[in-house]
Enzyme design. Structure first.
Site, short mmCIF file in Angstrom:
data_model
loop_
_atom_site.label_atom_id
_atom_site.label_comp_id
_atom_site.label_asym_id
_atom_site.label_seq_id
_atom_site.Cartn_x
_atom_site.Cartn_y
_atom_site.Cartn_z
N SER A 65 0.83 -1.20 0.00
CA SER A 65 0.00 0.00 0.00
C SER A 65 0.87 1.26 0.00
O SER A 65 1.68 1.47 -0.90
CB SER A 65 -0.95 -0.07 1.19
OG SER A 65 -1.89 0.97 1.19
N ASP A 114 -9.49 -5.20 -5.35
CA ASP A 114 -8.93 -4.17 -4.47
C ASP A 114 -9.58 -2.82 -4.76
O ASP A 114 -9.49 -2.30 -5.87
CB ASP A 114 -7.42 -4.09 -4.67
CG ASP A 114 -6.70 -3.37 -3.55
OD1 ASP A 114 -7.30 -2.46 -2.95
OD2 ASP A 114 -5.54 -3.72 -3.28
N HIS A 162 -7.34 -5.59 -0.85
CA HIS A 162 -6.20 -4.92 -0.24
C HIS A 162 -5.62 -5.65 0.96
O HIS A 162 -4.40 -5.76 1.12
CB HIS A 162 -6.62 -3.51 0.17
CG HIS A 162 -5.54 -2.50 0.13
ND1 HIS A 162 -4.95 -2.08 -1.05
CD2 HIS A 162 -4.92 -1.79 1.11
CE1 HIS A 162 -4.02 -1.17 -0.79
NE2 HIS A 162 -3.99 -0.98 0.52
#
Length: 438
Positions: free
Chosen positions: A210, A380, A413
């Protein structure tokens, strides 16, 4: 489709929502900011080593590193596997957490005294190094890498509970929070890389998730770190955010665009205050938003999480970051480019950069022979497939044999750090990728 302005507002509303939910559910912790000197004093709260590593039979060391701008960043070193390492020299791997949502800490109340301030006075759902260690040992990336023969280092960014100290500033001072991810690029990553190199004498592999991918890509494009970097693994990469489509964000874009300025104009963000309580209730009542399934609303539909791990994640004290960092990320959504912080006024931009507009992080400047492994998911909501495709287009001149791409159709994610099958699907590929770098 929603305008970029609406997406910026959605991002900001999402920040607010997470702040409220986190604060209502949990207590406090400790956090900080952006050359390298090892600090021997241990953190004043139980560290990651004692709570999540040593209890499983691994050696683990708590280490603090001071950045050039005075922030003290906490790291964990796992020098060998559970069965020991003998005298074999081990390749270092630096692991950098990210965020599950763009977040911000609100300025501290003037009523708070320095003696009782910590970095969780404004708790948020920002990750720290602990999030790599929520599953059983055989499913956690740092411990898997240690057992596979690597010297593992876990970083914690400024503002999180383990990195909430500064050589001269206190968290209640405005200057403490005057940074964005630009400072993570310029100070945090260089500090931890320099320290790892000083202790091992070797170039390090890097794993980012991320936000940990965004600051790495920006650093590489500036020519930073590359002399101490062996290869890079980017999980759920974020370089562009124009297609972020979280359920909470979409609802906010439709309903609450006009209210965010008022909320962020408050000197103190009080999660128990009536305006915020009404705001949150209305947002959670919006059709399609399920605040009881917060993780999905933020990250997309994760396929492969263990319910007990999710519970542990939500109980783990949320972390802080700066409002300026949130604004910078919102600018990335709005402008569709990877650039340095925009001060919103040409005069101030000229003061800081010598240019009317903030400089761009040109990803095509990343050395074309740097081995890179990118893994991204089809579900995601933060690292959207279309945004990853923009990233890959920026790397189109990269040496073909140095760029490895993995697409996982059902992953969102959080699956990359907490998925029960991440070892088989992702981590084994990461180990193989590292072992092929010579």
């Amino acid at each position: 489709m929603y305008s970029n302005h609406s997406k910026v507002m959605a991002l900001q509303v999402l920040v607010t929502t997470i702040m409220v939910i986190a604060h209502q559910a949990h207590g406090s912790g400790r956090g900080s900011m952006g050359l390298v000197s090892g600090i021997t004093d241990p953190p004043p709260i139980a560290g990651i080593c004692s709570t999540s590593v040593s209890i499983h039979g691994y050696k683990c060391h708590e280490i603090d590193v001071e950045t050039r701008d005075g922030f003290i960043l906490n790291m964990q070193r796992i020098p060998e596997g559970r069965d020991g390492g003998g005298d074999t020299e081990r390749q270092p791997v630096l692991i950098q957490h990210g965020v599950l949502v763009v977040s911000a800490s609100v300025p501290f109340s003037r009523r708070v005294s320095p003696s009782n301030v910590d970095c969780a006075c404004s708790p948020l759902m920002v990750q720290d190094g602990m999030t790599w260690l929520l599953n059983p040992p055989e499913q956690n990336l740092p411990l898997i890498l240690a057992d596979k023969g690597f010297d593992v280092w876990i970083a914690n960014t400024r503002g999180t509970r383990y990195s909430c100290r500064h050589a001269s500033l206190q968290p209640h001072e405005p200057g403490f929070w005057n940074w964005s991810w630009d400072e993570m690029v310029a100070y945090d990553l260089p500090a931890v890389f320099d320290y790892v190199f000083s202790q091992t004498g070797q170039k390090a592999h890097y794993v980012g998730h991320s936000l940990g991918t965004l600051i790495a890509l920006a650093s590489f494009s500036e020519g930073l770190l590359v002399d101490k970097l062996k290869s890079a693994v980017l999980l759920s990469p974020i370089a562009y955010l124009s297609h972020m489509n979280t359920a909470l964000g979409v609802a906010a874009a439709k309903v609450f665009v006009g209210e965010i300025t008022t909320l962020f104009g408050m000197a103190e963000f009080n999660p128990k205050g009536e305006p915020v309580a009404k705001f949150l209730k209305a947002l959670c009542d919006y059709p399609g938003v399920d605040c009881y399934d917060l993780l999905t609303s933020i990250t997309g539909q994760n396929c492969c999480l263990n319910a007990s791990t999710v519970d542990l994640f939500l109980k783990n004290e949320p972390q802080s970051t700066s409002t300026k960092n949130m604004v910078h990320l919102a600018q990335t959504v709005r402008d569709g480019v990877l650039a340095k912080y925009n001060y919103g006024n040409p005069y101030f931009n000229v003061m800081h950069y010598g240019e009317v507009k903030p400089p761009i992080y040109n990803l095509s400047n990343i050395p074309h022979n740097l081995p890179i492994f990118i893994s991204y998911g089809g579900k995601d909501a933060l690292s959207d497939v279309r945004d990853v495709e923009l990233l890959l287009d920026s790397l189109k001149l990269h040496d073909v044999d140095k760029l490895t791409i993995q697409y996982i159709k059902d992953y969102a994610h959080a699956d990359f750090i907490m998925g029960v099958n991440a070892k088989d699907i992702v981590y084994n590929q990461v180990v193989s990728f590292f072992n092929h770098q010579h």
